[in-house]
Design a protein around this motif. Sequence first.
Motif, PDB file in Angstrom:
ATOM      1  N   LEU A  27       6.744  -1.102  -0.620  1.00 10.63           N
ATOM      2  CA  LEU A  27       6.022  -0.053  -1.339  1.00 10.63           C
ATOM      3  C   LEU A  27       4.526  -0.324  -1.420  1.00 10.63           C
ATOM      4  CD1 LEU A  27       8.517   0.634  -4.273  1.00 10.63           C
ATOM      5  CD2 LEU A  27       7.989   2.157  -2.371  1.00 10.63           C
ATOM      6  N   PHE A  28       4.158  -1.510  -1.878  1.00  6.95           N
ATOM      7  CA  PHE A  28       2.749  -1.781  -2.141  1.00  6.95           C
ATOM      8  C   PHE A  28       1.937  -1.993  -0.867  1.00  6.95           C
ATOM      9  CE2 PHE A  28       4.636  -3.171  -6.263  1.00  6.95           C
ATOM     10  CZ  PHE A  28       3.953  -2.274  -7.079  1.00  6.95           C
ATOM     11  N   LEU A  29       2.546  -2.582   0.157  1.00  3.58           N
ATOM     12  CA  LEU A  29       1.797  -2.809   1.396  1.00  3.58           C
ATOM     13  C   LEU A  29       1.387  -1.494   2.063  1.00  3.58           C
ATOM     14  CD1 LEU A  29       0.728  -5.155   3.085  1.00  3.58           C
ATOM     15  CD2 LEU A  29       2.822  -5.051   4.442  1.00  3.58           C
ATOM     16  N   PRO A  30       2.316  -0.534   2.260  1.00  8.58           N
ATOM     17  CA  PRO A  30       1.880   0.756   2.820  1.00  8.58           C
ATOM     18  C   PRO A  30       0.912   1.509   1.900  1.00  8.58           C
ATOM     19  CG  PRO A  30       4.250   0.502   3.035  1.00  8.58           C
ATOM     20  CD  PRO A  30       3.778  -0.586   2.123  1.00  8.58           C
ATOM     21  N   ALA A  31       1.100   1.331   0.578  1.00  2.00           N
ATOM     22  CA  ALA A  31       0.204   2.012  -0.365  1.00  2.00           C
ATOM     23  C   ALA A  31      -1.201   1.426  -0.321  1.00  2.00           C
ATOM     24  CB  ALA A  31       0.755   1.914  -1.781  1.00  2.00           C
ATOM     25  N   GLY A  32      -1.308   0.169   0.123  1.00  2.00           N
ATOM     26  CA  GLY A  32      -2.614  -0.466   0.227  1.00  2.00           C
ATOM     27  C   GLY A  32      -3.221  -0.880  -1.093  1.00  2.00           C
ATOM     28  N   THR A  33      -2.414  -0.891  -2.156  1.00  2.00           N
ATOM     29  CA  THR A  33      -2.921  -1.245  -3.481  1.00  2.00           C
ATOM     30  C   THR A  33      -1.749  -1.594  -4.398  1.00  2.00           C
ATOM     31  OG1 THR A  33      -4.136  -0.445  -5.417  1.00  2.00           O
ATOM     32  CG2 THR A  33      -2.864   1.183  -4.190  1.00  2.00           C
ATOM     33  N   LEU A  34      -2.045  -2.391  -5.423  1.00  2.00           N
ATOM     34  CA  LEU A  34      -1.051  -2.669  -6.461  1.00  2.00           C
ATOM     35  C   LEU A  34      -1.089  -1.621  -7.566  1.00  2.00           C
ATOM     36  CD1 LEU A  34      -1.369  -6.562  -6.814  1.00  2.00           C
ATOM     37  CD2 LEU A  34       0.460  -5.281  -5.697  1.00  2.00           C
ATOM     38  N   ALA A  35      -2.059  -0.716  -7.496  1.00  2.00           N
ATOM     39  CA  ALA A  35      -2.202   0.325  -8.513  1.00  2.00           C
ATOM     40  C   ALA A  35      -1.357   1.552  -8.187  1.00  2.00           C
ATOM     41  CB  ALA A  35      -3.672   0.716  -8.644  1.00  2.00           C
ATOM     42  N   TYR A  36      -0.162   1.309  -7.700  1.00  2.00           N
ATOM     43  CA  TYR A  36       0.782   2.382  -7.354  1.00  2.00           C
ATOM     44  C   TYR A  36       1.760   2.509  -8.515  1.00  2.00           C
ATOM     45  CZ  TYR A  36       4.328   4.870  -4.539  1.00  2.00           C
ATOM     46  OH  TYR A  36       5.249   5.769  -4.051  1.00  2.00           O
ATOM     47  N   SER A  37       1.471   3.418  -9.423  1.00  2.00           N
ATOM     48  CA  SER A  37       2.247   3.533 -10.661  1.00  2.00           C
ATOM     49  C   SER A  37       3.704   3.887 -10.388  1.00  2.00           C
ATOM     50  CB  SER A  37       1.617   4.577 -11.588  1.00  2.00           C
ATOM     51  OG  SER A  37       1.540   5.842 -10.953  1.00  2.00           O
ATOM     52  N   GLY A  38       3.954   4.713  -9.365  1.00  2.00           N
ATOM     53  CA  GLY A  38       5.328   5.088  -9.051  1.00  2.00           C
ATOM     54  C   GLY A  38       6.165   3.887  -8.650  1.00  2.00           C
ATOM     55  N   ALA A  39       5.557   2.953  -7.916  1.00  2.00           N
ATOM     56  CA  ALA A  39       6.283   1.753  -7.503  1.00  2.00           C
ATOM     57  C   ALA A  39       6.634   0.896  -8.718  1.00  2.00           C
ATOM     58  CB  ALA A  39       5.453   0.955  -6.510  1.00  2.00           C
ATOM     59  N   TRP A  40       5.686   0.735  -9.638  1.00  2.00           N
ATOM     60  CA  TRP A  40       5.980  -0.023 -10.855  1.00  2.00           C
ATOM     61  C   TRP A  40       7.055   0.674 -11.690  1.00  2.00           C
ATOM     62  CZ3 TRP A  40       4.603  -4.803 -10.910  1.00  2.00           C
ATOM     63  CH2 TRP A  40       3.434  -5.220 -10.263  1.00  2.00           C
ATOM     64  N   ARG A  41       6.996   2.008 -11.704  1.00  2.00           N
ATOM     65  CA  ARG A  41       8.004   2.770 -12.450  1.00  2.00           C
ATOM     66  C   ARG A  41       9.397   2.533 -11.866  1.00  2.00           C
ATOM     67  NH1 ARG A  41       6.295   7.325 -11.135  1.00  2.00           N
ATOM     68  NH2 ARG A  41       4.674   7.394 -12.731  1.00  2.00           N
ATOM     69  N   LEU A  42       9.510   2.616 -10.540  1.00  2.00           N
ATOM     70  CA  LEU A  42      10.812   2.418  -9.900  1.00  2.00           C
ATOM     71  C   LEU A  42      11.317   1.000 -10.118  1.00  2.00           C
ATOM     72  CD1 LEU A  42      13.107   3.455  -8.109  1.00  2.00           C
ATOM     73  CD2 LEU A  42      11.814   2.620  -6.133  1.00  2.00           C
ATOM     74  N   CYS A  43      10.450   0.021  -9.951  1.00  2.00           N
ATOM     75  CA  CYS A  43      10.881  -1.366 -10.148  1.00  2.00           C
ATOM     76  C   CYS A  43      11.390  -1.584 -11.568  1.00  2.00           C
ATOM     77  CB  CYS A  43       9.727  -2.323  -9.839  1.00  2.00           C
ATOM     78  SG  CYS A  43       9.337  -2.455  -8.073  1.00  2.00           S
ATOM     79  N   SER A  44      10.766  -0.929 -12.532  1.00  2.00           N
ATOM     80  CA  SER A  44      11.196  -1.080 -13.929  1.00  2.00           C
ATOM     81  C   SER A  44      12.589  -0.502 -14.155  1.00  2.00           C
ATOM     82  CB  SER A  44      10.190  -0.398 -14.864  1.00  2.00           C
ATOM     83  OG  SER A  44       8.927  -1.014 -14.775  1.00  2.00           O
TER      84      SER A  44
END
Length: 226
Positions: A27-44
Amino acid sequence: MKQDRMRLLLSALTKVLLGIVLIGVLLFLPAGTLAYSGAWRLCSVLFIPMLVMGVAMFILSPELLRRRLASKEERTTQQGVVRYTGLLFIISFVVAGLDFRYGWSAMPMGVVRTATILFLVGYALYGEVMRENIWLSRNITVAQGQQVISTGLYAIVRHPMYTSTIVMFLAMPMVLGSYWATLPMVLYIPIIAIRIKDEEQLLHSDLAGYTEYCERVRWRLIPWIW
């Protein structure tokens, strides 16, 4: 006995950690940032309930946890199902990350929140299935002494676990905020249908009482549909 339980705990924790790392990379590598709120939401919503359920199984039913950790499929059809399902996840997560980077989707937060609720409902159904069926295994097999479960959700459909995973997997891309990532995940439906048909061939032949159970419970996944 204590050493066996410690090995089981270590195996479970290792798989969870590997899952977090893998999904994070996809998720974060293709997004190019750790500020991908949707990825953090899914992981949670994915890993917090997973840890809670894992701890509950470790304490209350370690044998069920051991079966859920087993991942080696013996049947050729099921091996294909596992490979293609894994490929769908990889494609969907990478597309979601790229979608966030380039702004392809403009998904309203109301849709994201609804999808998150649906995901958690699917997770709750998944947990109920595991509570109901002590024989639930990750790979397709019939254990020694296994009996047909026909109560709870199994009195409504024959494969409620797969029903719950369809809800979760279709909601997952929208939890990430991506319409485009939903498209590959839709292919999970025909893949799981193939899994079910192959699984039922085994259950009809090897699990006593399963044929009679199918006569009582007609629907496989969704009542009045299939």
